[in-house]
Write an enzyme that holds these catalytic residues in place. Structure first.
Site, short mmCIF file in Angstrom:
data_model
loop_
_atom_site.label_atom_id
_atom_site.label_comp_id
_atom_site.label_asym_id
_atom_site.label_seq_id
_atom_site.Cartn_x
_atom_site.Cartn_y
_atom_site.Cartn_z
N GLY A 19 0.80 -1.23 0.00
CA GLY A 19 0.00 0.00 0.00
C GLY A 19 0.83 1.27 0.00
CB ALA A 68 -3.01 -9.62 5.81
CE1 TYR A 164 13.41 -0.73 9.27
CE2 TYR A 164 15.72 -0.22 8.89
CZ TYR A 164 14.45 -0.44 8.41
OH TYR A 164 14.21 -0.38 7.06
CB ALA A 165 20.13 -2.49 13.12
CB ALA A 166 17.94 -6.43 16.00
CB SER A 167 13.83 -6.22 12.56
OG SER A 167 13.98 -5.08 11.73
CE LYS A 168 13.72 -3.88 7.42
NZ LYS A 168 12.66 -4.47 6.58
CB ILE A 197 14.24 3.99 -0.67
CG1 ILE A 197 15.27 2.85 -0.81
CG2 ILE A 197 13.35 4.09 -1.90
CD1 ILE A 197 16.19 2.91 -1.98
P1 NAD Z 1 6.38 2.53 3.93
O1 NAD Z 1 6.13 2.96 5.33
O2 NAD Z 1 6.20 3.52 2.84
O3 NAD Z 1 5.50 1.24 3.59
C1 NAD Z 1 5.39 0.17 4.48
C2 NAD Z 1 4.01 -0.43 4.32
O4 NAD Z 1 3.94 -1.56 5.21
C3 NAD Z 1 2.85 0.52 4.73
O5 NAD Z 1 1.90 0.58 3.69
C4 NAD Z 1 2.29 -0.13 5.99
O6 NAD Z 1 0.89 0.05 6.13
C5 NAD Z 1 2.64 -1.59 5.77
N1 NAD Z 1 2.66 -2.33 7.04
C6 NAD Z 1 3.17 -1.92 8.23
N2 NAD Z 1 2.93 -2.85 9.16
C7 NAD Z 1 2.26 -3.87 8.57
C8 NAD Z 1 1.74 -5.11 9.02
N3 NAD Z 1 1.85 -5.49 10.30
N4 NAD Z 1 1.11 -5.90 8.12
C9 NAD Z 1 0.98 -5.52 6.84
N5 NAD Z 1 1.46 -4.35 6.36
C10 NAD Z 1 2.09 -3.54 7.20
O7 NAD Z 1 7.87 1.95 3.93
P2 NAD Z 1 8.91 1.74 2.72
O8 NAD Z 1 9.93 2.81 2.83
O9 NAD Z 1 8.21 1.48 1.46
O10 NAD Z 1 9.62 0.41 3.22
C11 NAD Z 1 9.30 -0.86 2.69
C12 NAD Z 1 10.29 -1.89 3.21
O11 NAD Z 1 11.61 -1.54 2.81
C13 NAD Z 1 10.32 -1.98 4.73
O12 NAD Z 1 10.53 -3.32 5.11
C14 NAD Z 1 11.52 -1.14 5.09
O13 NAD Z 1 12.07 -1.51 6.33
C15 NAD Z 1 12.44 -1.45 3.94
N6 NAD Z 1 13.48 -0.43 3.74
C16 NAD Z 1 13.13 0.86 3.48
C17 NAD Z 1 14.15 1.80 3.31
C18 NAD Z 1 13.86 3.25 3.02
O14 NAD Z 1 14.81 4.05 3.07
N7 NAD Z 1 12.63 3.64 2.73
C19 NAD Z 1 15.48 1.40 3.41
C20 NAD Z 1 15.77 0.08 3.67
C21 NAD Z 1 14.75 -0.84 3.83
#
Ligand code: NAD
Length: 252
Positions: A19, A68, A164-168, A197
């Site tokens: 989303g 979900a 966050y680092a631990a999760s990733k 990003i």
């Molecule tokens: P975002 O916040 O734009 O999107 C995350 C989406 O996950 C949201 O739509 C949210 O509603 C959904 N979400 C959250 N909890 C949820 C749950 N329990 N069940 C289902 N959906 C859930 O984030 P993003 O920047 O698009 O990040 C996407 C992924 O990439 C994440 O895992 C993030 O950790 C990873 N990431 C992002 C970056 C960055 O700089 N943006 C860098 C490294 C990794």
């Protein structure tokens, strides 16, 4: 068939976190490649917003938006039942992009903030990876690609992001193990490690800090969700058939 025969066209893709941000760009890119996409998000409004874009840009395919909570096994079970009854087939490509941050320095990091980030980012990735793999294996038709979002932060750490680092870092270990266990079913599992990003997740960062980050990136700009979606498209097709257990940095 096996992975060699896999292509995104005609296959069903399931993107959690679809989303918003990276997950949304992934849905759009895989739909463009010909996939039918199940857009999965905690927020059904956000998932529907992505669905409207897919219906506009890739109208010939059968896409669906589903709510979900990836961190709850009963929610993931219900999700998989919905996907199965709608498409009568397991997803061939699953992208785990659902993720959250709850930043706090270690000395003040609460147990609750630690657990909630681990629950969504790591346990959620485990639950979906397991459920998708089970659905492929039970269908008797081997082959698939599971793509998990790690982060460069899982490798190098970041101030205020111990949880966050631990999760990733956990996502990487989980994915490498899944790659070893699921190879015999033709299922490849890889982690993408994005750098910074620009998405809703990062939009609270002040402009001054963004400029500073951009200045430190050799390619001279922050990442875009499409930069990550391009790599997902590669990992979703047979072009990447001999890659599993890999962690691919997308950091500029
Ligand atoms: P975002 O916040 O734009 O999107 C995350 C989406 O996950 C949201 O739509 C949210 O509603 C959904 N979400 C959250 N909890 C949820 C749950 N329990 N069940 C289902 N959906 C859930 O984030 P993003 O920047 O698009 O990040 C996407 C992924 O990439 C994440 O895992 C993030 O950790 C990873 N990431 C992002 C970056 C960055 O700089 N943006 C860098 C490294 C990794």
């Amino acid at each position: 068939g096996n992975l060699c025969e896999r292509s995104v066209g005609d296959s069903l893709c399931d993107s959690s976190g679809g989303g918003s941000g990276i997950g949304r760009a992934v849905c759009q890119r895989l739909a463009q490649e010909g996939a039918s996409v199940a857009v999965v998000d905690l927020s059904i409004d956000s998932a529907n917003d992505t669905l409207r874009r897919l219906a506009r840009d890739a109208p010939g395919q059968d896409h669906v938006a589903l709510a979900a909570d990836v961190s709850r096994s009963e929610s993931v079970r219900a999700l998989m039942e919905q996907i199965q009854s709608r498409f009568l087939a397991p997803p061939r490509v699953a992208v785990n992009s659902a993720g959250i941050t709850r930043d706090e320095f270690l000395l003040r990091l609460s147990e609750e903030a630690f657990d909630s980030v681990l629950n969504v980012n790591l346990k959620g990735t485990f639950l979906i990876t397991q459920a998708v793999a089970q659905s492929i294996v039970t269908s008797g038709q081997d082959g698939g690609s599971i793509i998990n979002m790690g982060s460069i932060v899982g490798k190098v750490g970041n101030l205020g992001q111990g949880n966050y680092a631990a999760s990733k870092a956990g996502v990487e270990g989980l994915t490498k193990t899944a790659a070893k266990e699921l190879a015999k079913f033709g299922i490849c599992c890889n982690t993408i490690l994005p750098g910074f990003i620009a998405t809703p997740m990062t939009e609270k960062v002040p402009q001054k800090v963004l400029d500073k980050f951009a200045g430190m990136i050799p390619l001279g700009r922050l990442g875009r969700p499409e930069d990550v979606a391009d790599v997902c498209a590669f990992l979703a097709t047979e072009d990447s058939k001999y890659i599993t257990g890999a962690s691919i940095e997308v950091t500029g």
